[in-house]
Design a protein around this motif. Structure first.
Motif, mmCIF file in Angstrom:
data_model
loop_
_atom_site.group_PDB
_atom_site.id
_atom_site.type_symbol
_atom_site.label_atom_id
_atom_site.label_comp_id
_atom_site.label_asym_id
_atom_site.label_seq_id
_atom_site.Cartn_x
_atom_site.Cartn_y
_atom_site.Cartn_z
ATOM 1 N N ALA A 130 60.199 -88.715 13.963
ATOM 2 C CA ALA A 130 58.896 -88.222 13.591
ATOM 3 C C ALA A 130 58.380 -88.090 12.032
ATOM 4 C CB ALA A 130 58.584 -87.298 14.526
ATOM 5 N N HIS A 131 59.020 -87.356 11.693
ATOM 6 C CA HIS A 131 58.350 -87.361 10.265
ATOM 7 C C HIS A 131 59.106 -88.439 9.981
ATOM 8 C CE1 HIS A 131 58.296 -85.999 6.237
ATOM 9 N NE2 HIS A 131 59.857 -87.090 5.981
ATOM 10 N N VAL A 132 59.924 -89.950 9.050
ATOM 11 C CA VAL A 132 59.702 -91.260 8.653
ATOM 12 C C VAL A 132 58.538 -92.058 9.659
ATOM 13 C CG1 VAL A 132 60.768 -92.993 8.602
ATOM 14 C CG2 VAL A 132 61.843 -90.889 8.836
ATOM 15 N N ASN A 154 52.651 -74.872 23.032
ATOM 16 C CA ASN A 154 52.360 -74.332 24.155
ATOM 17 C C ASN A 154 52.081 -75.529 25.059
ATOM 18 O OD1 ASN A 154 51.306 -71.890 24.538
ATOM 19 N ND2 ASN A 154 49.543 -72.782 23.277
ATOM 20 N N LYS A 155 51.833 -76.096 26.409
ATOM 21 C CA LYS A 155 52.530 -77.364 27.223
ATOM 22 C C LYS A 155 50.947 -78.044 27.003
ATOM 23 C CE LYS A 155 55.096 -75.839 30.875
ATOM 24 N NZ LYS A 155 55.328 -75.604 32.538
ATOM 25 N N LEU A 156 50.792 -78.961 27.238
ATOM 26 C CA LEU A 156 49.223 -79.742 27.480
ATOM 27 C C LEU A 156 48.704 -80.205 27.940
ATOM 28 C CD1 LEU A 156 51.133 -83.408 25.584
ATOM 29 C CD2 LEU A 156 50.150 -81.860 24.507
ATOM 30 N N ALA A 157 47.471 -79.750 27.570
ATOM 31 C CA ALA A 157 46.634 -79.108 28.914
ATOM 32 C C ALA A 157 45.812 -80.129 29.379
ATOM 33 C CB ALA A 157 45.529 -77.428 28.211
ATOM 34 N N THR A 158 45.419 -81.413 28.468
ATOM 35 C CA THR A 158 44.934 -82.424 28.747
ATOM 36 C C THR A 158 45.714 -83.211 28.495
ATOM 37 O OG1 THR A 158 43.963 -82.753 26.479
ATOM 38 C CG2 THR A 158 43.526 -81.453 28.070
ATOM 39 N N ALA A 159 45.585 -84.971 28.972
ATOM 40 C CA ALA A 159 45.387 -86.260 28.418
ATOM 41 C C ALA A 159 46.296 -86.592 26.696
ATOM 42 C CB ALA A 159 45.057 -87.411 29.378
ATOM 43 N N SER A 160 46.716 -87.001 26.194
ATOM 44 C CA SER A 160 46.695 -87.298 25.766
ATOM 45 C C SER A 160 47.157 -88.945 24.995
ATOM 46 C CB SER A 160 48.296 -86.240 24.235
ATOM 47 O OG SER A 160 47.264 -84.829 24.246
ATOM 48 N N GLN A 161 47.482 -89.056 23.807
ATOM 49 C CA GLN A 161 47.732 -90.450 23.470
ATOM 50 C C GLN A 161 47.958 -90.720 22.063
ATOM 51 O OE1 GLN A 161 44.173 -92.827 24.131
ATOM 52 N NE2 GLN A 161 45.516 -94.028 24.901
ATOM 53 N N ALA A 162 48.790 -91.349 21.431
ATOM 54 C CA ALA A 162 49.483 -91.616 20.265
ATOM 55 C C ALA A 162 49.665 -92.881 19.967
ATOM 56 C CB ALA A 162 50.860 -90.552 19.696
ATOM 57 N N GLN A 163 50.260 -93.188 19.200
ATOM 58 C CA GLN A 163 50.926 -94.752 18.504
ATOM 59 C C GLN A 163 51.748 -94.483 19.166
ATOM 60 O OE1 GLN A 163 49.794 -94.900 14.170
ATOM 61 N NE2 GLN A 163 49.482 -97.009 14.344
ATOM 62 N N VAL A 164 53.484 -93.700 19.101
ATOM 63 C CA VAL A 164 54.544 -93.390 19.175
ATOM 64 C C VAL A 164 54.553 -92.338 19.786
ATOM 65 C CG1 VAL A 164 56.336 -93.522 18.139
ATOM 66 C CG2 VAL A 164 54.992 -94.935 16.554
ATOM 67 N N LEU A 165 55.146 -92.028 20.643
ATOM 68 C CA LEU A 165 55.688 -91.454 22.011
ATOM 69 C C LEU A 165 57.169 -91.187 21.788
ATOM 70 C CD1 LEU A 165 55.172 -88.801 23.798
ATOM 71 C CD2 LEU A 165 55.994 -90.798 26.006
ATOM 72 N N ILE A 166 57.969 -89.988 20.700
ATOM 73 C CA ILE A 166 59.722 -89.860 21.375
ATOM 74 C C ILE A 166 59.493 -88.532 22.201
ATOM 75 C CG2 ILE A 166 60.929 -88.379 19.384
ATOM 76 C CD1 ILE A 166 59.279 -89.485 17.123
ATOM 77 N N ALA A 167 60.202 -88.713 22.826
ATOM 78 C CA ALA A 167 61.133 -88.237 23.398
ATOM 79 C C ALA A 167 62.024 -87.425 23.161
ATOM 80 C CB ALA A 167 61.293 -88.670 24.932
ATOM 81 N N GLY A 168 61.883 -85.826 23.565
ATOM 82 C CA GLY A 168 63.174 -85.475 22.971
ATOM 83 C C GLY A 168 62.991 -84.844 21.148
ATOM 84 N N MET A 219 53.901 -88.718 18.939
ATOM 85 C CA MET A 219 54.103 -87.505 20.056
ATOM 86 C C MET A 219 55.252 -87.085 20.000
ATOM 87 S SD MET A 219 52.188 -86.442 22.603
ATOM 88 C CE MET A 219 50.811 -86.622 23.041
ATOM 89 N N VAL A 220 55.884 -85.963 19.758
ATOM 90 C CA VAL A 220 56.744 -84.981 19.941
ATOM 91 C C VAL A 220 56.797 -84.744 21.229
ATOM 92 C CG1 VAL A 220 59.325 -84.452 19.495
ATOM 93 C CG2 VAL A 220 57.807 -85.206 17.916
ATOM 94 N N VAL A 221 57.609 -85.314 22.418
ATOM 95 C CA VAL A 221 57.518 -84.057 23.189
ATOM 96 C C VAL A 221 59.079 -84.012 23.994
ATOM 97 C CG1 VAL A 221 55.354 -85.596 25.034
ATOM 98 C CG2 VAL A 221 57.914 -86.531 24.843
ATOM 99 N N GLU A 222 59.038 -82.358 24.411
ATOM 100 C CA GLU A 222 60.226 -81.391 24.844
ATOM 101 C C GLU A 222 60.146 -80.890 26.052
ATOM 102 O OE1 GLU A 222 63.899 -80.402 25.172
ATOM 103 O OE2 GLU A 222 63.001 -81.883 23.794
ATOM 104 N N ARG A 223 60.583 -81.104 26.819
ATOM 105 C CA ARG A 223 61.105 -80.356 28.101
ATOM 106 C C ARG A 223 61.299 -78.992 27.838
ATOM 107 N NH1 ARG A 223 65.863 -81.863 32.303
ATOM 108 N NH2 ARG A 223 66.862 -81.679 30.151
ATOM 109 N N GLY A 224 62.641 -78.705 27.059
ATOM 110 C CA GLY A 224 62.484 -77.078 26.603
ATOM 111 C C GLY A 224 61.659 -76.423 25.587
#
Length: 175
Positions: A44-46, A21-35, A55-60
């Protein structure tokens, strides 16, 4: 942006693709990976294995971008020959890059064995051949460079290529 055309093979290899699901609220992480493709998920695994909050974010959909249309071939070497790479950027960074690529393949092999279920991951020989006799000398130079720096490599003659791989080329490197 269209990253591929047609009906790529990898789209048929996962029975039930993961959906989030799309994120419903603001979130935080030490590292954000786009894609959320092959590279993003491996990174992300490493990082997660090292104890980081990722946190991994993906548009699709995960793994459906350019990862869907890749060849599925992983190699422990660059598109540039090590001998040329040394001439371009110097011995220390070129050798370190090649060593890191070899280590990455070792890590991927271990990771594939830790996953549950079939992965179809297989170690295979990589054959880098001279397409014409004119490419034998650069290939010999590359062989000696790899061998000198203790990378796993074997020189294959035309006869060995025919016998082992049914390839009719002047010479090759096997890694």
């Amino acid at each position: 942006m269209h990253l591929y055309a047609g009906d790529p093979y990898w789209g048929h290899t996962v029975e039930t693709p993961l959906r989030f699901n799309k994120l419903a609220t603001a979130s935080q992480a030490q590292v954000l990976i786009a894609g959320g493709g092959f590279t993003g998920n491996l990174v992300a695994h490493v990082l997660c294995s090292a104890g980081m909050d990722v946190m991994v974010v993906e548009r699709g959909r995960l793994g459906r971008g350019s990862s869907l249309a890749n060849t599925g071939l992983l190699q422990n070497r660059s598109d540039n020959m090590l001998s040329e790479f040394i001439a371009d950027i110097g011995a220390e960074p070129a050798l370190r890059f090649y060593q890191m690529c070899l280590q990455a393949m070792d890590h991927l092999t271990v990771l594939s064995r830790q996953l549950s279920g079939p992965t179809d991951y297989r170690l295979r020989d990589s054959i880098y051949y001279a397409s014409t006799p004119a490419y034998i000398v650069p290939l010999q130079r590359e062989y000696h460079c790899l061998d000198q720096h203790h990378f796993p490599v074997e020189w294959l003659s035309r006869e060995q290529l025919r016998d082992r791989y049914r390839l009719d080329k002047p010479a090759a490197l096997r890694t």
